[in-house]
Design a protein around this motif. Structure first.
Motif, PDB file in Angstrom:
ATOM      1  N   UNK A 153       0.828  -1.224   0.000  1.00 48.05           N
ATOM      2  CA  UNK A 153       0.000   0.000   0.000  1.00 48.05           C
ATOM      3  C   UNK A 153       0.854   1.261   0.000  1.00 48.05           C
ATOM      4  N   UNK A 154       2.050   1.170   0.557  1.00 45.24           N
ATOM      5  CA  UNK A 154       2.876   2.335   0.841  1.00 45.24           C
ATOM      6  C   UNK A 154       3.073   3.282  -0.354  1.00 45.24           C
ATOM      7  N   UNK A 155       3.252   2.815  -1.578  1.00 45.54           N
ATOM      8  CA  UNK A 155       3.434   3.757  -2.696  1.00 45.54           C
ATOM      9  C   UNK A 155       2.249   4.700  -2.913  1.00 45.54           C
ATOM     10  N   UNK A 156       1.062   4.356  -2.390  1.00 44.29           N
ATOM     11  CA  UNK A 156      -0.114   5.214  -2.588  1.00 44.29           C
ATOM     12  C   UNK A 156      -0.034   6.524  -1.816  1.00 44.29           C
ATOM     13  N   UNK A 157       0.974   6.678  -0.934  1.00 48.55           N
ATOM     14  CA  UNK A 157       1.101   7.932  -0.162  1.00 48.55           C
ATOM     15  C   UNK A 157       1.827   9.011  -0.967  1.00 48.55           C
ATOM     16  N   UNK A 158       2.349   8.653  -2.131  1.00 46.86           N
ATOM     17  CA  UNK A 158       3.121   9.633  -2.887  1.00 46.86           C
ATOM     18  C   UNK A 158       2.272  10.861  -3.220  1.00 46.86           C
ATOM     19  N   UNK A 159       2.804  12.028  -2.862  1.00 45.96           N
ATOM     20  CA  UNK A 159       2.104  13.276  -3.120  1.00 45.96           C
ATOM     21  C   UNK A 159       0.972  13.585  -2.162  1.00 45.96           C
ATOM     22  N   UNK A 160       0.833  12.786  -1.085  1.00 43.24           N
ATOM     23  CA  UNK A 160      -0.274  12.950  -0.138  1.00 43.24           C
ATOM     24  C   UNK A 160       0.232  13.409   1.235  1.00 43.24           C
ATOM     25  N   UNK A 161      -0.712  13.953   1.998  1.00 38.26           N
ATOM     26  CA  UNK A 161      -0.496  14.260   3.410  1.00 38.26           C
ATOM     27  C   UNK A 161      -1.105  13.124   4.218  1.00 38.26           C
TER      28      UNK A 161
END
Length: 519
Positions: A153-161
């Motif tokens: 799941x971790x790559x889904x945080x790219x560009x997010x807060x």
């Protein structure tokens, strides 16, 4: 016959002298205080207390005192100048270096689905953003099966807060619920909160990271910031007091605003947030204690100490943690200087640095001053809140039951009758700085106070400010500390510091003298 008579006469003389010595000893150990000293201390504090102006100058003027910041240096300089104005010697005593950091501005706004300025701030040691502003949508740490699923799941945080704290079920304090709610409603809320807290702790654990390592993993995966909620919550297990990210900001948002963001994100309408924070890295900064002294006359190489930690977290201004302890000891020494200017033993005040990062200031002092540790009559430490002192433990010393009640007897009834004593008590286990002394067998005692919702409202929060102080209680605490120091100084006997049987004593822990430099 004459020899026998002389023998018996000498025997009776020796017995008489022994009885006289015993009688004198009992009179001596009754330790009658000088009434003029006690009355002077009481009258001065009642009519000319400096607690309130000191609080304004330190909390409103100097502000928070995070170790390694310019404000910590400013606070020490302020205290030294204040002591000098009272004709008391004081100085900074360096014991190491710490990561230097200076807080700048924090602006946090929700710009969609509607515009709202949010109550929040960057956490201590959050990396500076310069003039850059981050604008991004929020995402919540999901409840996944295990660390393998989390890594996917971790790559889904790219560009997010990324939001890493649970959403609290209520923003009302428990005393509100107790006063107004039906019992079944209150019980239901508490059960819900407990279940949510437990579930969130498991959620974090299943990521394979801790709250110390998780922000770094998020940053490495491309998150543009980390959002938490602790400064003004005080509930739950997700306690993150400082930033662990190296490039992106870590901010804490107040319970009410955090709840809005969380619920919007959870409902599938993630808000867009704008974050702008500024801070400066200052390199290695001196870490120090601030020590004040009234030199003893008859026994200058024996010591009585008053102490409190001077450093604080910096979401608020460190008023109850531990500004109240700091002011209690400053005012006590001012009172002693005025009414007991020539003490029998040397009286010291230790304003410790870096308690919040592991009692480092007091541990360093113990390591650096074996001569004081060896000849310490007693140390009285105050921490944890603004309330009146209500407890005094013997800290595990078998002989404390002999001298502490004797010293406490000189304290006015209006103060001492509210104090519960416990003997032998338990040695300090690391909760505050007196433990550094107990760990080496030096008599350190905690002056325990009423907490005034300390642990779930002001402790390590942005609410820890001047307006939370209960000045009447702090004034009483200053009187108590001054009289206990006076009595300890005047006591004809040196404390023996005999450890009570059957207790587990803490082991000494080395001070960390180069803190935070590799973060």
């Amino acid at each position: 016959m004459k020899t026998d008579l002389t023998h018996h006469l000498n025997r009776w003389l020796r017995l008489a002298m022994s009885f006289a010595c015993l009688l004198l000893s009992s009179i001596t150990f009754a330790q009658t205080p000088d009434k003029s000293v006690i009355d002077g201390i009481m009258q001065e504090e009642a009519t000319n207390s400096q607690i309130q102006p000191l609080a304004h100058e330190l909390f409103d003027g100097v502000g928070p005192r995070l170790v390694g910041t310019p404000q910590m240096v400013k606070a020490a300089d302020w205290a030294i100048a204040k002591y000098k104005s009272w004709d008391i010697t004081a100085h900074k005593e360096n014991w190491g270096v710490w990561r230097g950091w200076e807080r700048g501005i924090s602006h946090i706004d929700m710009i969609s689905p509607r515009v709202k300025s949010l109550e929040g701030t960057q956490l201590a040691w959050s990396p500076g953003m310069g003039k850059k502003t981050v604008t991004a949508q929020t995402i919540i740490i999901p409840d996944l099966e295990d660390s393998v699923a989390f890594e996917k799941w971790l790559p889904s945080v790219k560009g997010k807060l990324v939001m890493i704290s649970m959403c609290q079920p209520t923003g009302r304090p428990d005393d509100n619920w107790q006063q107004f709610a039906l019992k079944e409603s209150f019980d239901k809320m508490k059960a819900e909160r407990t279940a949510m807290t437990t579930a969130w702790a498991k959620r974090i654990k299943k990521t394979g990271y801790t709250l110390r390592t998780l922000p770094v993993a998020l940053e490495n995966a491309g998150a543009v910031g980390v959002i938490s909620n602790y400064w003004s919550a005080g509930f739950g297990v997700d306690k993150i007091f400082s930033a662990y990210t190296k490039k992106v900001p870590t901010v804490d948002i107040a319970l009410e605003d955090y709840g809005i963001l969380y619920r919007l994100t959870e409902s599938g309408v993630p808000p867009t947030i704008s974050i702008h924070t500024e801070s400066k890295e200052l390199g290695a900064m001196p870490a120090f204690n601030t020590i004040a002294e009234i030199r003893g006359t008859e026994k200058p190489d024996e010591y009585v100490m008053l102490s409190a930690h001077f450093d604080s977290w910096d979401g608020g201004t460190g008023a109850t943690d531990n500004g109240t302890g700091t002011l209690t000891m400053m005012e006590a020494l001012r009172l002693l200087k005025k009414f007991y200017p020539h003490p029998k033993r040397t009286i010291l005040v230790g304003h410790w640095g870096s308690e919040e990062e592991g009692l480092n200031g007091s541990r360093a002092f113990v390591e650096d001053h074996p001569e004081i540790v060896k000849n310490l009559q007693a140390l009285f430490n105050q921490d944890n809140g603004t309330g009146r002192i209500i407890s005094l433990s013997g800290s595990g010393y078998a002989d404390a039951k002999d001298f502490l009640p004797r010293w406490l007897a000189a304290v006015p009834d209006t103060i001492k009758n509210r104090i519960k004593t416990t003997f032998p008590g338990l040695p300090g286990g690391g909760g505050s700085d007196y433990a550094s002394f107990d760990a080496v067998g030096a008599p350190g005692f905690s002056l325990g106070s009423l907490n005034w919702a300390y642990f779930n409202y002001t402790w390590h929060t942005n609410r820890d400010t001047y307006d939370k102080l209960i000045f009447d209680d702090v004034k009483n605490n200053a009187v108590l500390a001054a009289i206990m120091a006076y009595m300890a100084s005047e006591d004809p006997a040196k404390t023996k510091n005999i450890k009570a049987d059957g207790l587990k004593w803490p082991e000494p822990v080395k001070a960390m003298r180069r803190g935070g430099l590799n973060k």
